[in-house]
Design a protein around this motif. Structure first.
Motif, PDB file in Angstrom:
ATOM      1  N   TRP A  82     103.535  36.480  15.700  1.00 56.95           N
ATOM      2  CA  TRP A  82     103.140  37.382  16.788  1.00 56.95           C
ATOM      3  C   TRP A  82     103.046  38.823  16.287  1.00 56.95           C
ATOM      4  O   TRP A  82     102.112  39.558  16.617  1.00 56.95           O
ATOM      5  N   ARG A  86      99.469  40.738  16.508  1.00 59.88           N
ATOM      6  CA  ARG A  86      99.306  41.648  17.634  1.00 59.88           C
ATOM      7  C   ARG A  86      99.510  43.128  17.291  1.00 59.88           C
ATOM      8  O   ARG A  86      99.108  43.993  18.055  1.00 59.88           O
ATOM      9  N   GLU A 163      93.649  35.231  25.166  1.00 63.20           N
ATOM     10  CA  GLU A 163      92.896  36.269  25.870  1.00 63.20           C
ATOM     11  C   GLU A 163      93.865  37.269  26.482  1.00 63.20           C
ATOM     12  O   GLU A 163      94.674  36.922  27.352  1.00 63.20           O
ATOM     13  N   ARG A 164      93.763  38.500  26.043  1.00 62.99           N
ATOM     14  CA  ARG A 164      94.683  39.518  26.542  1.00 62.99           C
ATOM     15  C   ARG A 164      94.419  39.850  28.013  1.00 62.99           C
ATOM     16  O   ARG A 164      95.299  40.356  28.703  1.00 62.99           O
ATOM     17  N   GLU A 165      93.194  39.562  28.464  1.00 63.19           N
ATOM     18  CA  GLU A 165      92.900  39.833  29.870  1.00 63.19           C
ATOM     19  C   GLU A 165      93.782  39.000  30.789  1.00 63.19           C
ATOM     20  O   GLU A 165      94.178  39.454  31.868  1.00 63.19           O
ATOM     21  N   GLU A 167      96.836  38.035  30.146  1.00 63.80           N
ATOM     22  CA  GLU A 167      98.160  38.655  30.142  1.00 63.80           C
ATOM     23  C   GLU A 167      98.175  39.898  31.024  1.00 63.80           C
ATOM     24  O   GLU A 167      99.141  40.144  31.763  1.00 63.80           O
ATOM     25  N   GLU A 168      97.099  40.684  30.945  1.00 65.67           N
ATOM     26  CA  GLU A 168      97.027  41.880  31.776  1.00 65.67           C
ATOM     27  C   GLU A 168      96.952  41.526  33.258  1.00 65.67           C
ATOM     28  O   GLU A 168      97.544  42.206  34.106  1.00 65.67           O
ATOM     29  N   ARG A 177     107.503  40.731  31.669  1.00 69.76           N
ATOM     30  CA  ARG A 177     107.052  40.323  30.340  1.00 69.76           C
ATOM     31  C   ARG A 177     107.523  38.905  30.014  1.00 69.76           C
ATOM     32  O   ARG A 177     106.769  38.110  29.440  1.00 69.76           O
ATOM     33  N   THR A 180     105.443  36.425  31.982  1.00 73.49           N
ATOM     34  CA  THR A 180     104.102  36.302  31.412  1.00 73.49           C
ATOM     35  C   THR A 180     104.117  35.454  30.156  1.00 73.49           C
ATOM     36  O   THR A 180     103.254  34.591  29.952  1.00 73.49           O
ATOM     37  N   VAL A 185     101.534  32.749  28.281  1.00 67.73           N
ATOM     38  CA  VAL A 185     101.284  32.796  26.843  1.00 67.73           C
ATOM     39  C   VAL A 185     101.775  31.532  26.138  1.00 67.73           C
ATOM     40  O   VAL A 185     101.013  30.855  25.430  1.00 67.73           O
TER      41      VAL A 185
END
Length: 274
Positions: A82, A86, A163-165, A167-168, A177, A180, A185
């Motif tokens: 990670w 990231r 896809e970070r979208e 997570e957002e 967090r 999520t 994740v």
């Protein structure tokens, strides 16, 4: 007009024939020879060989240490993978290249290095409350060292595909967090995580070179299955060596089959390609 797309490689028949031939020469024939070497041994003889106290202790130590080492690598491998994917920081490429060192180093080199560092008078070993060298802890440390890259390299592509979208969006809906990670994740990473665990576990089962230097070959204490097989072969007892190797292969295959079956279930559950 229909356009025929030509493959870069030859047709299916040629490539499949080459694949089967290569696998037979490298994998199937040697393994078949192992089974044939122990096929004439009767079941009572197999039980007698496998029930020897040293063999049983070696089996218990090898599978237990390999499983624990794979668990440790699963945890820290996820964190390292990670971090490398990231975050952007000075020395990231160097750190990423260092992950492959256990792949490139001869096992004897890594074993000597670990033994030198974690010996009672070593750079780190002198400050530890308990000895590492010639103990079960030393065996597990060696297995952690050689298995860590498998987990990291398996998880990195899976993390890159996230896809970070999503997570957002989870964060915007009020999820913490941890929520999520746990609900969004990690389910996507679970199949790759299981695969990395399986490869680290399988690699640890057959390790020899690193273990003998830091773990030693103390009968009944730090003697692994590989050490038992080599000992039987050096005693010219090839029958016993073949039997132990065959049983080890069978048990390892069943465990890996179970892990891969679990991974397939996870792939179907989260709609990921197998």
């Amino acid at each position: 007009m229909r356009i025929v797309q030509r493959s870069v490689l030859p047709g299916f028949n040629i490539t499949m024939g080459f694949t089967i031939t290569y696998l037979c020469l490298i994998v199937l024939i040697p393994l078949s020879g192992l089974f044939l070497a122990s096929a004439h041994v009767s079941f009572p003889q197999v039980c007698q060989i496998m029930s020897h106290v040293m063999v049983k202790r070696a089996f218990y130590l090898t599978f237990r240490a390999s499983f624990l080492a794979a668990l440790v690598n699963s945890l820290f491998g996820l964190i390292i993978a990670w971090t490398l994917v990231r975050y952007r920081f000075l020395g990231r490429r160097l750190l990423d290249a260092m992950v492959d060192l256990p792949f490139a180093l001869p096992t004897a080199v890594s074993g000597i290095a670990l033994a030198r560092i974690y010996a009672d008078n070593g750079w780190i070993g002198r400050y530890l409350p308990l000895p590492i060298r010639n103990t079960e802890t030393g065996v597990m440390l060696a297995l952690v060292f050689i298995g860590l890259p498998f987990v990291i390299r398996t998880l990195q592509p899976a993390i890159e595909e996230l896809e970070r979208e999503v997570e957002e969006a989870s964060s915007s809906l009020g999820a913490t967090r941890w929520q999520t990670f746990r609900r969004v994740v990690y389910p996507s990473l679970l199949p790759a995580h299981i695969s990395g665990f399986a490869m680290a576990f399988a690699r640890a089962l057959g390790e020899y070179g690193t273990v003998i230097f830091i773990g030693g070959v103390i009968p009944g204490k730090t003697q692994t299955i590989s050490c038992i097989i080599l000992e039987k072969a050096e005693e010219n007892n090839l029958v016993a060596a073949s039997v132990v190797a065959t049983v080890t292969l069978g048990v390892s295959f069943l465990i890996l089959l179970l892990i891969n079956f679990t991974q397939a279930i996870m792939n179907r559950r989260y709609n990921r390609p197998a």
